[in-house]
Design a protein around this motif. Sequence first.
Motif, PDB file in Angstrom:
ATOM      1  N   UNK A 132      -6.949   2.364   6.363  1.00 55.07           N
ATOM      2  CA  UNK A 132      -7.322   3.308   5.304  1.00 55.07           C
ATOM      3  C   UNK A 132      -6.309   3.277   4.162  1.00 55.07           C
ATOM      4  N   UNK A 133      -6.844   3.249   2.949  1.00 58.15           N
ATOM      5  CA  UNK A 133      -6.087   3.464   1.712  1.00 58.15           C
ATOM      6  C   UNK A 133      -6.800   4.578   0.967  1.00 58.15           C
ATOM      7  N   UNK A 134      -6.019   5.475   0.347  1.00 58.40           N
ATOM      8  CA  UNK A 134      -6.623   6.598  -0.370  1.00 58.40           C
ATOM      9  C   UNK A 134      -5.916   6.790  -1.699  1.00 58.40           C
ATOM     10  N   UNK A 135      -6.699   7.089  -2.735  1.00 57.72           N
ATOM     11  CA  UNK A 135      -6.136   7.360  -4.057  1.00 57.72           C
ATOM     12  C   UNK A 135      -5.590   8.784  -4.106  1.00 57.72           C
ATOM     13  N   UNK A 136      -4.579   8.995  -4.925  1.00 60.05           N
ATOM     14  CA  UNK A 136      -3.980  10.324  -5.035  1.00 60.05           C
ATOM     15  C   UNK A 136      -5.012  11.376  -5.436  1.00 60.05           C
ATOM     16  N   UNK A 137      -5.922  11.002  -6.333  1.00 61.32           N
ATOM     17  CA  UNK A 137      -6.891  11.979  -6.832  1.00 61.32           C
ATOM     18  C   UNK A 137      -7.923  12.350  -5.771  1.00 61.32           C
ATOM     19  N   UNK A 138      -7.968  11.608  -4.659  1.00 57.59           N
ATOM     20  CA  UNK A 138      -8.947  11.890  -3.609  1.00 57.59           C
ATOM     21  C   UNK A 138      -8.373  12.789  -2.512  1.00 57.59           C
ATOM     22  N   UNK A 139      -7.065  13.008  -2.519  1.00 57.62           N
ATOM     23  CA  UNK A 139      -6.423  13.813  -1.477  1.00 57.62           C
ATOM     24  C   UNK A 139      -6.668  15.286  -1.751  1.00 57.62           C
ATOM     25  N   UNK A 193      -2.871   1.152  -8.789  1.00 53.62           N
ATOM     26  CA  UNK A 193      -3.612   2.414  -8.764  1.00 53.62           C
ATOM     27  C   UNK A 193      -2.826   3.444  -7.951  1.00 53.62           C
ATOM     28  N   UNK A 194      -2.565   4.639  -8.484  1.00 59.11           N
ATOM     29  CA  UNK A 194      -1.821   5.656  -7.741  1.00 59.11           C
ATOM     30  C   UNK A 194      -2.516   6.001  -6.434  1.00 59.11           C
ATOM     31  N   UNK A 195      -1.872   5.726  -5.336  1.00 61.67           N
ATOM     32  CA  UNK A 195      -2.411   5.964  -4.003  1.00 61.67           C
ATOM     33  C   UNK A 195      -1.561   5.248  -2.991  1.00 61.67           C
ATOM     34  N   UNK A 196      -1.945   5.293  -1.742  1.00 60.80           N
ATOM     35  CA  UNK A 196      -1.147   4.631  -0.718  1.00 60.80           C
ATOM     36  C   UNK A 196      -1.975   4.340   0.525  1.00 60.80           C
ATOM     37  N   UNK A 233       0.796  -1.210   0.000  1.00 58.22           N
ATOM     38  CA  UNK A 233       0.000   0.000   0.000  1.00 58.22           C
ATOM     39  C   UNK A 233       0.829   1.260   0.000  1.00 58.22           C
ATOM     40  N   UNK A 234       2.073   1.202   0.561  1.00 56.40           N
ATOM     41  CA  UNK A 234       2.868   2.409   0.726  1.00 56.40           C
ATOM     42  C   UNK A 234       3.803   2.689  -0.445  1.00 56.40           C
ATOM     43  N   UNK A 235       4.068   1.678  -1.273  1.00 52.16           N
ATOM     44  CA  UNK A 235       5.050   1.905  -2.326  1.00 52.16           C
ATOM     45  C   UNK A 235       4.510   2.871  -3.370  1.00 52.16           C
ATOM     46  N   UNK A 236       5.368   3.687  -3.968  1.00 53.63           N
ATOM     47  CA  UNK A 236       4.917   4.648  -4.982  1.00 53.63           C
ATOM     48  C   UNK A 236       4.518   3.934  -6.257  1.00 53.63           C
ATOM     49  N   UNK A 246      -1.554   7.358  10.399  1.00 53.48           N
ATOM     50  CA  UNK A 246      -0.816   6.803  11.534  1.00 53.48           C
ATOM     51  C   UNK A 246       0.639   7.259  11.478  1.00 53.48           C
ATOM     52  N   UNK A 247       1.325   7.214  12.605  1.00 52.92           N
ATOM     53  CA  UNK A 247       2.716   7.667  12.666  1.00 52.92           C
ATOM     54  C   UNK A 247       3.618   6.850  11.749  1.00 52.92           C
ATOM     55  N   UNK A 248       3.259   5.582  11.550  1.00 50.10           N
ATOM     56  CA  UNK A 248       4.061   4.715  10.697  1.00 50.10           C
ATOM     57  C   UNK A 248       4.149   5.244   9.276  1.00 50.10           C
ATOM     58  N   UNK A 249       3.059   5.878   8.789  1.00 47.25           N
ATOM     59  CA  UNK A 249       3.021   6.373   7.414  1.00 47.25           C
ATOM     60  C   UNK A 249       3.155   7.891   7.333  1.00 47.25           C
ATOM     61  N   UNK A 250       3.402   8.546   8.455  1.00 52.20           N
ATOM     62  CA  UNK A 250       3.423  10.008   8.491  1.00 52.20           C
ATOM     63  C   UNK A 250       4.478  10.595   7.557  1.00 52.20           C
ATOM     64  N   UNK A 251       5.699  10.086   7.650  1.00 53.07           N
ATOM     65  CA  UNK A 251       6.779  10.634   6.819  1.00 53.07           C
ATOM     66  C   UNK A 251       6.506  10.385   5.335  1.00 53.07           C
ATOM     67  N   UNK A 252       5.994   9.208   4.994  1.00 52.18           N
ATOM     68  CA  UNK A 252       5.699   8.895   3.594  1.00 52.18           C
ATOM     69  C   UNK A 252       4.602   9.800   3.050  1.00 52.18           C
TER      70      UNK A 252
END
Length: 292
Positions: free
Chosen positions: A244-251, A235-238, A159-162, A274-280
């Motif tokens: 929660x997963x969100x698409x880039x176009x929804x941000x 799909x572009x998103x993370x 989910x986190x990879x670009x 979450x803090x785990x994904x904060x920096x990403x």
Amino acid sequence: MEKRELGHAVIVAAIVAGMLAANEVARPQNWTPVGLYLYWATRIAIEAGLFLSTFQALFLAPQLSRRPVVHGCLAAVISFFPFVLAVTALDIVLGLPELDLSIGGPATPGPRLLPFAQELGYLIDNHLVLSLLLWCTIMFTRQPDIRRHPANETAEEIGARPPEKKGNATQTNGFEKKSDLEAGPPKLLKRLAPDLQGQLLRVEAQEHYVRLVTEDGNSMVLYRFGDILHELADIPGMQVHRSHWIADICVGRVYRQGHNLRISARDGETIPVSRKFSAQVQRRYETLFQKK
């Protein structure tokens, strides 16, 4: 509740009504077989309608929709008492003996609590069995195909990879979006009703269910969150949270609330990070990050 689930539930209710009518040994006097089948069809329709409407209404409580077993049990309990009252009234109108009442004869004054309690006990097994059959039908209809992750890749990493760059891409919100011909919709979206198969905006995990939010609406599907992350890899998103997963176009924008990050989604919802994904999240959506 989707049309397919409702259709399967109606079929099950019709089969149950037919079986009960066919096995009725104490048919009321002067009743024809057609009248007997109509009686059971009406009675089961009332019972199934009360359970399904209660089951659907309980989706308004998210904490219940995350627990399918509790959800089904509560719907059965809540719909039981209206069902008993409705069937008792139906039998009285048809002239069947209920609560020690005799149509056209003398009626003993006063409440009939004991006969009503006996009626509850007499009908409870019928109601519980039908509720269980309807609940199992709904759960079976929602059961998706299960897919496994690659052996060396976790759900969080997927989910986190670009997104990868290949083929033609269009620019949306400053992020690359693959063409529809190249990426195509996830397999899971094809299982939704045609009026919900629009552009996927975000996914929210709720126990054994996931809520799929598209441009056309949203739907609850019985699915593992980790498995759907694998389907969303193209799909572009993370993934921004364990649920929660969100698409880039929804941000819409990214902002800080206290010590935590939040994402303001374009569908009006606020998504926790979450803090785990904060920096990403800050790196990926740097242009949308509001420090103040």
